[in-house]
Motif scaffolding. Structure first.
Motif, mmCIF file in Angstrom:
data_model
loop_
_atom_site.group_PDB
_atom_site.id
_atom_site.type_symbol
_atom_site.label_atom_id
_atom_site.label_comp_id
_atom_site.label_asym_id
_atom_site.label_seq_id
_atom_site.Cartn_x
_atom_site.Cartn_y
_atom_site.Cartn_z
ATOM 1 N N ALA A 66 51.856 18.703 23.180
ATOM 2 C CA ALA A 66 52.617 19.482 24.165
ATOM 3 C C ALA A 66 54.104 19.171 24.113
ATOM 4 O O ALA A 66 54.931 20.079 24.297
ATOM 5 C CB ALA A 66 52.063 19.235 25.567
ATOM 6 N N GLU A 67 54.466 17.941 23.842
ATOM 7 C CA GLU A 67 55.893 17.585 23.836
ATOM 8 C C GLU A 67 56.647 18.212 22.665
ATOM 9 O O GLU A 67 57.875 18.256 22.661
ATOM 10 C CB GLU A 67 56.083 16.066 23.852
ATOM 11 C CG GLU A 67 55.496 15.324 22.677
ATOM 12 C CD GLU A 67 54.049 14.880 22.870
ATOM 13 O OE1 GLU A 67 53.568 14.095 22.017
ATOM 14 O OE2 GLU A 67 53.401 15.311 23.840
ATOM 15 N N SER A 68 55.934 18.720 21.667
ATOM 16 C CA SER A 68 56.614 19.382 20.552
ATOM 17 C C SER A 68 57.002 20.819 20.888
ATOM 18 O O SER A 68 57.825 21.417 20.189
ATOM 19 C CB SER A 68 55.733 19.366 19.301
ATOM 20 O OG SER A 68 54.620 20.229 19.457
ATOM 21 N N LEU A 69 56.435 21.365 21.957
ATOM 22 C CA LEU A 69 56.671 22.769 22.266
ATOM 23 C C LEU A 69 58.134 23.094 22.592
ATOM 24 O O LEU A 69 58.692 24.025 21.997
ATOM 25 C CB LEU A 69 55.742 23.240 23.394
ATOM 26 C CG LEU A 69 55.795 24.729 23.727
ATOM 27 C CD1 LEU A 69 55.508 25.588 22.503
ATOM 28 C CD2 LEU A 69 54.811 25.044 24.843
ATOM 29 N N PRO A 70 58.796 22.373 23.518
ATOM 30 C CA PRO A 70 60.190 22.750 23.821
ATOM 31 C C PRO A 70 61.123 22.755 22.605
ATOM 32 O O PRO A 70 61.833 23.750 22.395
ATOM 33 C CB PRO A 70 60.613 21.737 24.887
ATOM 34 C CG PRO A 70 59.334 21.364 25.566
ATOM 35 C CD PRO A 70 58.306 21.349 24.444
ATOM 36 N N PRO A 71 61.128 21.704 21.768
ATOM 37 C CA PRO A 71 62.068 21.776 20.639
ATOM 38 C C PRO A 71 61.695 22.844 19.604
ATOM 39 O O PRO A 71 62.571 23.528 19.071
ATOM 40 C CB PRO A 71 62.037 20.368 20.034
ATOM 41 C CG PRO A 71 60.814 19.721 20.560
ATOM 42 C CD PRO A 71 60.490 20.378 21.852
ATOM 43 N N LEU A 72 60.393 23.010 19.346
ATOM 44 C CA LEU A 72 59.987 24.029 18.381
ATOM 45 C C LEU A 72 60.270 25.434 18.911
ATOM 46 O O LEU A 72 60.758 26.298 18.180
ATOM 47 C CB LEU A 72 58.493 23.893 18.054
ATOM 48 C CG LEU A 72 58.110 22.697 17.190
ATOM 49 C CD1 LEU A 72 56.595 22.557 17.116
ATOM 50 C CD2 LEU A 72 58.704 22.824 15.803
ATOM 51 N N ALA A 73 59.975 25.658 20.183
ATOM 52 C CA ALA A 73 60.228 26.970 20.776
ATOM 53 C C ALA A 73 61.725 27.255 20.845
ATOM 54 O O ALA A 73 62.152 28.397 20.633
ATOM 55 C CB ALA A 73 59.601 27.045 22.169
ATOM 56 N N THR A 74 62.515 26.232 21.122
ATOM 57 C CA THR A 74 63.972 26.409 21.154
ATOM 58 C C THR A 74 64.495 26.811 19.781
ATOM 59 O O THR A 74 65.235 27.787 19.647
ATOM 60 C CB THR A 74 64.662 25.120 21.647
ATOM 61 O OG1 THR A 74 64.266 24.877 22.997
ATOM 62 C CG2 THR A 74 66.172 25.232 21.567
ATOM 63 N N ASP A 75 64.094 26.064 18.756
ATOM 64 C CA ASP A 75 64.565 26.374 17.401
ATOM 65 C C ASP A 75 64.126 27.773 16.970
ATOM 66 O O ASP A 75 64.892 28.507 16.341
ATOM 67 C CB ASP A 75 64.053 25.337 16.399
ATOM 68 C CG ASP A 75 64.721 23.984 16.541
ATOM 69 O OD1 ASP A 75 65.760 23.891 17.231
ATOM 70 O OD2 ASP A 75 64.203 23.004 15.966
ATOM 71 N N THR A 76 62.905 28.151 17.315
ATOM 72 C CA THR A 76 62.394 29.470 16.951
ATOM 73 C C THR A 76 63.167 30.572 17.660
ATOM 74 O O THR A 76 63.569 31.568 17.041
ATOM 75 C CB THR A 76 60.889 29.559 17.275
ATOM 76 O OG1 THR A 76 60.198 28.531 16.547
ATOM 77 C CG2 THR A 76 60.319 30.911 16.897
ATOM 78 N N ALA A 77 63.383 30.402 18.962
ATOM 79 C CA ALA A 77 64.128 31.410 19.733
ATOM 80 C C ALA A 77 65.555 31.542 19.210
ATOM 81 O O ALA A 77 66.065 32.657 19.057
ATOM 82 C CB ALA A 77 64.132 31.042 21.214
ATOM 83 N N VAL A 78 66.201 30.413 18.937
ATOM 84 C CA VAL A 78 67.576 30.452 18.430
ATOM 85 C C VAL A 78 67.621 31.171 17.077
ATOM 86 O O VAL A 78 68.500 31.998 16.834
ATOM 87 C CB VAL A 78 68.176 29.031 18.354
ATOM 88 C CG1 VAL A 78 69.503 29.032 17.606
ATOM 89 C CG2 VAL A 78 68.345 28.457 19.757
ATOM 90 N N ALA A 79 66.659 30.897 16.215
ATOM 91 C CA ALA A 79 66.629 31.565 14.913
ATOM 92 C C ALA A 79 66.465 33.079 15.075
ATOM 93 O O ALA A 79 67.174 33.867 14.437
ATOM 94 C CB ALA A 79 65.506 30.999 14.050
ATOM 95 N N LEU A 80 65.551 33.494 15.934
ATOM 96 C CA LEU A 80 65.324 34.931 16.153
ATOM 97 C C LEU A 80 66.540 35.611 16.777
ATOM 98 O O LEU A 80 66.943 36.702 16.352
ATOM 99 C CB LEU A 80 64.114 35.132 17.064
ATOM 100 C CG LEU A 80 62.740 34.949 16.443
ATOM 101 C CD1 LEU A 80 61.658 34.932 17.517
ATOM 102 C CD2 LEU A 80 62.463 36.063 15.448
ATOM 103 N N LEU A 81 67.105 34.967 17.784
ATOM 104 C CA LEU A 81 68.199 35.605 18.521
ATOM 105 C C LEU A 81 69.520 35.582 17.762
ATOM 106 O O LEU A 81 70.315 36.511 17.876
ATOM 107 C CB LEU A 81 68.331 34.966 19.902
ATOM 108 C CG LEU A 81 67.103 35.172 20.800
ATOM 109 C CD1 LEU A 81 67.198 34.337 22.063
ATOM 110 C CD2 LEU A 81 66.896 36.640 21.121
ATOM 111 N N THR A 82 69.751 34.555 16.985
ATOM 112 C CA THR A 82 70.973 34.555 16.174
ATOM 113 C C THR A 82 70.831 35.545 15.016
ATOM 114 O O THR A 82 71.806 36.186 14.625
ATOM 115 C CB THR A 82 71.346 33.152 15.654
ATOM 116 O OG1 THR A 82 70.262 32.609 14.911
ATOM 117 C CG2 THR A 82 71.714 32.240 16.795
ATOM 118 N N ALA A 83 69.614 35.707 14.490
ATOM 119 C CA ALA A 83 69.393 36.732 13.464
ATOM 120 C C ALA A 83 69.646 38.124 14.033
ATOM 121 O O ALA A 83 70.038 39.044 13.305
ATOM 122 C CB ALA A 83 67.975 36.636 12.913
#
Length: 195
Positions: free
Chosen positions: A159-176
């Motif tokens: 569960a503790e991996s979710l915030p950093p992984l979700a953050t990196d994924t969202a940033v990648a999608l939104l910056t793209a």
């Protein structure tokens, strides 16, 4: 009794237990007739289990405040989605079992429509490229988030991996899609931090 049977069925499904009428009512004080009284039978029960998951998700998403930062708001909807799943993983799993019809499919669709609206706000505010398709972006954002959340719910990722992984994924999608990387990361991190 209706709520108890919905919760029990979802838990049994998540635990991969065979869900029979007798197994479902065992220990509840109800007879098998209760399933027919409250749901019209097992198909109605599965429909109610799925619907309960979407009802809780809608309630959680309703609690996400709209701010002046639409990228934050889009990320905050993702955070609410994740917390909803982690709070009731058995219902989360049942929500996406398409073998059972939904009693109110438009209400379930409305939960996704919130993402589309947030993506459109981000585009219209100039945070994303003018040619960004809100539906396409919302679909990619949901699919990526759903995948990560599902891996956590199933115990594959901690569960503790979710915030950093979700953050990196969202940033990648939104910056793209055109957002400024530093500004985007700040908006998404703030959403995960609860701010």
């Amino acid at each position: 009794m209706r709520g108890l049977l919905v919760e029990r069925a979802a838990r049994m499904l998540a635990d991969r237990e065979p869900v029979t009428l007798r197994a479902l009512v065992e220990g509840t004080g109800a007879s098998t007739m209760a399933v027919y009284t409250h749901f019209g039978g097992m198909p109605g029960l599965w429909s109610a289990v799925r619907q309960e998951g979407f009802t809780r998700l809608a309630t959680r998403l309703d609690g996400v405040a709209r701010t002046g930062d639409p990228v934050h708001d889009l990320a905050a909807l993702g955070v609410a989605y994740a917390h909803n799943a982690l709070d009731a993983p058995e219902l989360y799993r049942a929500m996406f079992d398409a073998r059972a019809d939904l009693a109110d499919a438009p209400a379930a669709d409305a939960t996704f429509e919130r993402l589309v609206t947030a993506a459109a706000r981000a585009r219209d505010a100039g945070r994303l490229a003018a040619d960004t398709d809100p539906l396409g972006l919302a679909t990619r954002y949901w699919a990526a988030g759903h995948g990560l959340v599902s891996l956590v719910v199933q115990g594959v990722l901690p569960a503790e991996s979710l915030p950093p992984l979700a953050t990196d994924t969202a940033v990648a999608l939104l910056t793209a899609a055109g957002d400024d990387p530093a500004r985007c990361r700040e908006s998404v991190q703030r959403a995960w931090a609860g701010g």
